[in-house]
Write a protein that holds these residues in place. Structure first.
Motif, short mmCIF file in Angstrom:
data_model
loop_
_atom_site.label_atom_id
_atom_site.label_comp_id
_atom_site.label_asym_id
_atom_site.label_seq_id
_atom_site.Cartn_x
_atom_site.Cartn_y
_atom_site.Cartn_z
N MET A 1 0.85 -1.19 0.00
CA MET A 1 0.00 0.00 0.00
C MET A 1 0.89 1.24 0.00
SD MET A 1 -3.03 1.16 2.66
CE MET A 1 -1.97 1.39 4.08
N LYS A 2 0.82 2.03 -1.06
CA LYS A 2 1.62 3.25 -1.14
C LYS A 2 0.83 4.41 -0.56
CE LYS A 2 4.21 6.28 -4.23
NZ LYS A 2 4.64 6.55 -5.62
N VAL A 3 1.37 4.98 0.53
CA VAL A 3 0.73 6.10 1.20
C VAL A 3 1.22 7.40 0.57
CG1 VAL A 3 0.44 7.32 3.37
CG2 VAL A 3 0.49 4.82 3.35
N LEU A 4 0.28 8.22 0.11
CA LEU A 4 0.63 9.51 -0.47
C LEU A 4 0.82 10.57 0.60
CD1 LEU A 4 -1.80 9.51 -3.51
CD2 LEU A 4 0.62 8.93 -3.50
N ARG A 5 -0.06 10.56 1.58
CA ARG A 5 0.04 11.50 2.70
C ARG A 5 -0.87 11.00 3.81
NH1 ARG A 5 -2.88 14.28 -1.37
NH2 ARG A 5 -0.94 15.10 -2.21
N ALA A 6 -0.61 11.47 5.01
CA ALA A 6 -1.42 11.05 6.16
C ALA A 6 -1.51 12.21 7.15
CB ALA A 6 -0.81 9.83 6.83
N ARG A 7 -2.56 12.17 7.99
CA ARG A 7 -2.77 13.20 9.00
C ARG A 7 -3.34 12.57 10.25
NH1 ARG A 7 -7.14 17.27 7.26
NH2 ARG A 7 -8.53 16.18 8.70
N ALA A 8 -2.73 12.86 11.38
CA ALA A 8 -3.21 12.31 12.64
C ALA A 8 -4.56 12.91 13.01
CB ALA A 8 -2.21 12.58 13.76
N GLU A 9 -5.41 12.10 13.61
CA GLU A 9 -6.70 12.53 14.14
C GLU A 9 -6.92 11.88 15.50
OE1 GLU A 9 -8.58 14.83 13.20
OE2 GLU A 9 -7.88 15.22 11.16
N ARG A 10 -7.98 12.28 16.20
CA ARG A 10 -8.25 11.76 17.54
C ARG A 10 -8.38 10.24 17.54
NH1 ARG A 10 -11.22 15.94 20.91
NH2 ARG A 10 -11.02 17.90 19.78
N PHE A 11 -9.02 9.71 16.52
CA PHE A 11 -9.29 8.28 16.46
C PHE A 11 -8.10 7.49 15.92
CE2 PHE A 11 -10.96 10.46 12.72
CZ PHE A 11 -10.23 9.87 11.70
N GLY A 12 -7.16 8.16 15.29
CA GLY A 12 -6.01 7.52 14.67
C GLY A 12 -5.44 8.42 13.59
N GLY A 13 -6.01 8.32 12.39
CA GLY A 13 -5.56 9.21 11.33
C GLY A 13 -6.31 9.00 10.04
N ILE A 14 -6.05 9.91 9.10
CA ILE A 14 -6.59 9.82 7.74
C ILE A 14 -5.40 9.59 6.82
CG2 ILE A 14 -7.91 10.96 5.93
CD1 ILE A 14 -9.17 12.71 8.09
N LEU A 23 -9.17 7.88 0.38
CA LEU A 23 -8.89 8.42 1.71
C LEU A 23 -9.47 7.44 2.72
CD1 LEU A 23 -9.70 12.23 1.36
CD2 LEU A 23 -7.46 11.21 1.79
N LEU A 24 -8.65 6.97 3.65
CA LEU A 24 -9.07 5.98 4.62
C LEU A 24 -8.96 6.52 6.03
CD1 LEU A 24 -7.12 2.90 3.19
CD2 LEU A 24 -9.43 3.64 2.58
N HIS A 25 -9.96 6.26 6.85
CA HIS A 25 -9.86 6.53 8.28
C HIS A 25 -9.30 5.27 8.92
CE1 HIS A 25 -12.74 10.17 8.82
NE2 HIS A 25 -12.18 10.18 7.63
N VAL A 26 -8.17 5.39 9.61
CA VAL A 26 -7.52 4.22 10.20
C VAL A 26 -7.34 4.45 11.70
CG1 VAL A 26 -6.33 3.71 8.04
CG2 VAL A 26 -5.17 5.08 9.77
#
Length: 383
Positions: A1-14, A23-26
């Protein structure tokens, strides 16, 4: 899985991945497995807003020569517009906030001689620019330059005479030509179709066009009585509200095309009690204004979506959007906690979120709301 970008969130990240582009919520464990450090956001309660919108609709201008009768931004040939420098500064701020995508539009964004400079700047700061256009005036050279965009959707509310009936002018041949030119350049080309009272029966013709031109999606958008549309009697009838989701399913199975439904259709879909998986297949979720979505208007207003007028900040002021996001948009956030009946007792409230804030609250297009009002002998939409 090639990740282009990610951002932390309260639940984990996008996380944005390349194939399939999504776009995945993980959860937090997945973020760790992808190599991201623990975030201070993970120490907070998980029920707050996202740290920033995932996507922002940037209405670059209210300029357009077409004069569509239902234009929701009330565009005119000399309407207001963000300047190139204002647009660049806004993109810089959105990139710093962690926004993934911007949807550029108008008015007619192609009428701006700096449109491609805006899109190129978005790419340069790590944001994917998408485009919505009528296709009017698009030539082969402009189509080639459109390779800078991610998804491009051309607005087509009917085929042939039905287009003229919906928009008030005969522009279908220009829209079809634009679709052909764009599809020759890239595969990520689709159609936006506004579904109104008069265009409802013509949607299958648009689906056949999408199939014939090998486009990658048909996105159905609900007519909303804002802008010039406020004076039109084009909101869907109760019968059409009930028939919308079955029609969308038929189009998928008959033509084998991707059909997306915008968030304002959520009440009409959930009335049919679909599973979460079916709702996800059609991209259905309730009102996301001020939650995962925001908009910037040509005058600089930072709003919950492009159909809302209440501004949380002036996007042209450095830092204003980032400062306003955590506590702004009170008029659209938190609806499930204060929802009246029949929303309060609806099993789909958490998913539907009460329908579209731009048309009313509770949403008058919801069949459940219509039934509730009928039982209480309140006025309902005429059939």
């Amino acid at each position: 899985m090639k990740v282009l970008r990610a951002r932390a969130e309260r639940f984990g990240g996008i996380v944005e991945i390349e194939r399939p582009r999504a776009l995945l919520h993980v959860d937090r464990q997945m973020m760790r497995e992808l190599g991201y450090r623990d975030s201070p956001l993970w120490q907070l309660a998980e029920d707050g807003p996202l740290s920033a919108p995932r996507e922002v609709h940037v209405v670059l201008s209210r300029r357009c020569a077409a004069g569509c009768r239902g234009c929701y931004v009330d565009a005119t040939p000399d309407g207001a517009a963000l300047s190139l420098e204002e647009a660049r500064r806004i993109l810089d701020q959105l990139a710093a906030m962690g926004v993934f995508h911007v949807a550029l539009g108008g008015g007619e964004a192609l009428e701006l001689d700096y449109l491609f400079a805006v899109a190129e700047h978005a790419r340069a700061v790590g944001i994917t620019p998408n485009l919505t256009t009528s296709g009017l005036g698009l030539d082969a050279d402009a189509a080639r330059r459109c390779a800078v965009f991610g998804q491009i959707n051309v607005s087509v509310d009917g085929v042939g005479p039905a287009y003229a009936q919906a928009r008030g002018f005969d522009g279908f041949r220009h829209a079809e030509r634009a679709l052909r030119l764009l599809r020759a350049v890239k595969p990520e080309v689709g159609v936006n179709c506004v579904v109104s009272r008069s265009s409802f029966d013509h949607v299958p013709e648009v689906a056949r066009l999408v199939k014939r031109l090998r486009l990658n999606e048909l996105e159905l958008l609900r007519f909303k009585p804002v802008g010039r549309g406020r004076g039109l009697d084009e909101e869907l009838t109760p019968a059409q509200c009930r028939a919308l989701f079955p029609m969308a399913r038929r189009l998928v199975f008959r033509h084998r095309i991707r059909v997306k439904l915008d968030c304002s259709f959520a009440p009409m879909v959930f009335w049919h009690r679909p599973s979460k998986e079916v709702a996800a297949f059609f991209g259905v979720q309730g009102c996301v204004a001020g939650d995962v979505l925001a908009a910037v208007q040509p005058e600089g207003a930072f709003t919950g979506c492009s159909f809302l007028s209440t501004a949380a900040a002036d996007a042209r002021i450095p830092g204003a959007m980032a400062a306003a996001w955590p506590s702004g948009f009170a008029e659209v956030r938190g609806y499930p906690a204060r929802a009246p009946e029949p929303c309060a007792s609806c099993e789909y409230l958490a998913l539907c979120r009460g329908g579209c804030r731009a048309v009313g609250s509770p949403d008058p297009g919801c069949p459940r709301v219509q039934e509730h009002r009928a039982r209480r002998a309140l006025p309902v939409l005429a059939t």
